[in-house]
Scaffold this motif. Structure first.
Motif, PDB file in Angstrom:
ATOM      1  N   HIS A 106     -93.098 -12.039  29.537  1.00 14.98           N
ATOM      2  CA  HIS A 106     -94.343 -11.289  29.716  1.00 14.98           C
ATOM      3  C   HIS A 106     -95.531 -11.990  29.044  1.00 14.98           C
ATOM      4  O   HIS A 106     -96.612 -12.057  29.625  1.00 14.98           O
ATOM      5  CB  HIS A 106     -94.178  -9.860  29.173  1.00 14.98           C
ATOM      6  CG  HIS A 106     -93.400  -8.962  30.097  1.00 14.98           C
ATOM      7  ND1 HIS A 106     -93.341  -7.601  29.952  1.00 14.98           N
ATOM      8  CD2 HIS A 106     -92.667  -9.235  31.210  1.00 14.98           C
ATOM      9  CE1 HIS A 106     -92.588  -7.070  30.918  1.00 14.98           C
ATOM     10  NE2 HIS A 106     -92.163  -8.043  31.684  1.00 14.98           N
ATOM     11  N   LEU A 135     -97.251 -14.731  31.112  1.00 13.29           N
ATOM     12  CA  LEU A 135     -97.914 -14.385  32.378  1.00 13.29           C
ATOM     13  C   LEU A 135     -99.392 -14.792  32.390  1.00 13.29           C
ATOM     14  O   LEU A 135    -100.041 -14.795  31.338  1.00 13.29           O
ATOM     15  CB  LEU A 135     -97.817 -12.870  32.618  1.00 13.29           C
ATOM     16  CG  LEU A 135     -96.450 -12.335  33.041  1.00 13.29           C
ATOM     17  CD1 LEU A 135     -96.407 -10.817  32.863  1.00 13.29           C
ATOM     18  CD2 LEU A 135     -96.146 -12.712  34.488  1.00 13.29           C
ATOM     19  N   ALA A 185    -101.842 -13.090  33.195  1.00 14.87           N
ATOM     20  CA  ALA A 185    -102.663 -11.997  32.653  1.00 14.87           C
ATOM     21  C   ALA A 185    -102.615 -11.951  31.128  1.00 14.87           C
ATOM     22  O   ALA A 185    -103.445 -11.280  30.513  1.00 14.87           O
ATOM     23  CB  ALA A 185    -102.183 -10.655  33.210  1.00 14.87           C
ATOM     24  N   MET A 186    -101.676 -12.662  30.525  1.00 15.97           N
ATOM     25  CA  MET A 186    -101.554 -12.665  29.060  1.00 15.97           C
ATOM     26  C   MET A 186    -101.906 -14.064  28.516  1.00 15.97           C
ATOM     27  O   MET A 186    -103.051 -14.458  28.587  1.00 15.97           O
ATOM     28  CB  MET A 186    -100.150 -12.223  28.672  1.00 15.97           C
ATOM     29  CG  MET A 186     -99.832 -10.841  29.261  1.00 15.97           C
ATOM     30  SD  MET A 186     -99.761  -9.528  28.047  1.00 15.97           S
ATOM     31  CE  MET A 186     -97.999  -9.504  27.803  1.00 15.97           C
ATOM     32  N   GLN A 199     -98.511  -8.332  19.687  1.00 16.61           N
ATOM     33  CA  GLN A 199     -98.988  -9.142  20.813  1.00 16.61           C
ATOM     34  C   GLN A 199    -100.351  -8.640  21.308  1.00 16.61           C
ATOM     35  O   GLN A 199    -101.239  -9.450  21.615  1.00 16.61           O
ATOM     36  CB  GLN A 199     -97.954  -9.120  21.950  1.00 16.61           C
ATOM     37  CG  GLN A 199     -98.417  -9.725  23.269  1.00 16.61           C
ATOM     38  CD  GLN A 199     -98.629 -11.241  23.216  1.00 16.61           C
ATOM     39  OE1 GLN A 199     -98.397 -11.878  22.196  1.00 16.61           O
ATOM     40  NE2 GLN A 199     -99.095 -11.799  24.322  1.00 16.61           N
ATOM     41  N   ALA A 200    -100.530  -7.316  21.357  1.00 11.51           N
ATOM     42  CA  ALA A 200    -101.825  -6.760  21.781  1.00 11.51           C
ATOM     43  C   ALA A 200    -102.918  -7.175  20.800  1.00 11.51           C
ATOM     44  O   ALA A 200    -104.032  -7.546  21.204  1.00 11.51           O
ATOM     45  CB  ALA A 200    -101.733  -5.241  21.886  1.00 11.51           C
ATOM     46  N   ILE A 252    -103.788 -10.904  21.333  1.00  6.29           N
ATOM     47  CA  ILE A 252    -104.677 -11.127  22.483  1.00  6.29           C
ATOM     48  C   ILE A 252    -106.105 -10.713  22.122  1.00  6.29           C
ATOM     49  O   ILE A 252    -107.073 -11.415  22.442  1.00  6.29           O
ATOM     50  CB  ILE A 252    -104.175 -10.353  23.721  1.00  6.29           C
ATOM     51  CG1 ILE A 252    -102.875 -10.986  24.237  1.00  6.29           C
ATOM     52  CG2 ILE A 252    -105.238 -10.322  24.819  1.00  6.29           C
ATOM     53  CD1 ILE A 252    -102.256 -10.263  25.414  1.00  6.29           C
ATOM     54  N   ALA A 253    -106.238  -9.590  21.421  1.00  3.70           N
ATOM     55  CA  ALA A 253    -107.568  -9.124  21.012  1.00  3.70           C
ATOM     56  C   ALA A 253    -108.238 -10.119  20.067  1.00  3.70           C
ATOM     57  O   ALA A 253    -109.464 -10.282  20.078  1.00  3.70           O
ATOM     58  CB  ALA A 253    -107.459  -7.751  20.350  1.00  3.70           C
TER      59      ALA A 253
END
Lengths: 297, 297
Positions: free
Chosen positions: B89, B92, B94-95, B161-162, B165-166
């Protein structure tokens, strides 16, 4: 006439129970889901778990009540988290590419794909966490978790969704038995798990509720195919007519509209028959089965 | 000199054990993962779980051996499934949008985004299924599953992980304590779970292995940041220099290259000290900690 009045009363009672359970589950999850590391992730997760009928959560709570088990709201919330994660991922542009769900924009439209993926991932983990944190004995918690993992995974929901996506580009349209296997995985697996959950919590025989759940799960999906043809987007809360546009084999394309409705009604009868040993105590579950095929969304 | 020879012997033994455990886990998973509903999904899952060092799986098996517990390969396989899903994931578009992983194209490059998402989803479910299907008592299985859910979810890996990304688009670069919290979630949570797993299986005190795991987890991530600066793509097996290019705060940007390496070494010392009560029996784990900061991939 007495029977009809009885049915009306039971249907009213079912709808009241469904709404009350949905409210209890929603209240629980809205308070439970927080995230110190990245608060917007919790916001997206809370968004994903509201607005549905919470039919799976109702099944968990009603099958628990049927066996005199209380304290099932966490388990009901767990199955709603699992269902919500699957919707958040299925709606992604890389999958079914849906913009609307439950009458609102899908998570990846409100946030972005990464947030929808991560919110879904965290909701799946949360489903297991919620069950693991209940007060049930270790064996019961383990049984609930491992069965949920099996129904949610490669042999169940995710496998069914992968087969469904493949069906869209299949050179030969799926035949009826292939559609049934796919739908049993995609939709039936979690529905049956929900219906059986109360028996697992009580350590009771799972047979009748499993038979009920298997029939209702298939009837549910046939009704979905009917809604895709007959429903309008505003009421259904998501795009309709997609399968027909894609030339995809469905229960309606294979059985015809009347044939599909008849098959769904037969499955509802089978589902109700499976609960005979519970007598009047199962009236709410019987109405739930009738609701599943007559719903408008 | 005797000490140095001893260390060489222990490091050799650690590397032999690591390779043997990785082979056992891989063999188990390649046979275990099948999918009747849509065989290519199983193929993608099997692809995702091979080719890594299986450090987390090794920690599960070594901490089990330390407590005289056998039959841990399923639990080791579970943590490798969980880790593999997170990589599928994270890679991806998107990530993190990575094309290479473990020296091979990432899953979404070999198949497509939908397959990588679904393979990851199914691998997460499989992790719980594998633990639930072991022969350990219900309480032990439930404890392993609920702790795994917590470490993998919103307060652990997915939350980290969130936050990561932030961090890429944060107006103000993360400070050291924010990076530590983020990395403890993203990487530390699953590593510590793996180190503690053997004590959970044995019903033993988890304290020393938790302290060891917390230190090694942070050292691991500092070493990753060092590799991102000093490593070359062919050896590391994935893109390097991405953080620097993105102007992202890392342990290296905040502590300097020498400071980061010194901090990692101190953490390794703390990790080894935490295992003093195990005496010589923990030498393999101590070498594992040293390996984590000196690895080239």
């Amino acid at each position: 006439m007495a029977n009809l009045l009885g049915r009306r009363r039971w249907m009213a009672e079912f709808k009241t129970t469904l709404a009350a359970d949905a409210a209890a589950i929603s209240e629980f999850l809205q308070a439970r889901i927080t995230c110190d590391l990245h608060p917007p992730l919790a916001e997206a997760m809370r968004y994903c778990v509201v607005g549905g009928k919470a039919l799976r959560g109702f099944y968990v709570m009603e099958s628990a009540r049927l066996h005199g088990v209380s304290g099932a709201v966490e388990v009901a919330a767990a199955i709603e988290c699992m269902h919500a994660y699957s919707l958040a991922h299925d709606d992604l542009p890389a999958m079914d590419d849906d913009d609307m769900r439950r009458g609102r924009p899908t998570a990846h439209k409100v946030w972005d794909d990464a947030t929808a993926i991560l919110a879904g991932d965290a909701l799946q983990a949360l489903a297991f966490e919620l069950i693991g944190d209940t007060e049930f004995p270790g064996n019961t918690r383990a049984a609930l978790m491992v069965s949920l993992a099996k129904q949610a995974g490669i042999a169940g929901m995710v496998g069914g969704q992968a087969a469904d996506i493949a069906a869209e580009t299949a050179a030969v349209p799926f035949k009826l038995d292939e559609i049934i296997a796919m739908q049993n995985g995609k939709t039936g697996a979690l529905l049956t798990w929900s219906c059986v959950a109360g028996a697992v919590m009580a350590g009771a025989n799972q047979g009748p509720l499993k038979a009920y759940g298997d029939s209702v799960g298939l009837a549910f999906q046939i009704a979905d195919d009917v809604l895709d043809v007959e429903g309008d987007e505003a009421t259904v809360g998501k795009a309709v007519g997609k399968d027909e546009d894609a030339g995809k084999a469905t229960f309606v394309s294979l059985l015809g509209l009347d044939g599909a409705k008849r098959r769904a009604d037969e499955l509802v009868e089978s589902a109700c028959d499976a609960l005979s040993k519970y007598g009047d105590q199962a009236e709410t579950l019987k109405e739930a089965a009738r609701f599943v095929v007559n719903r408008t969304h």
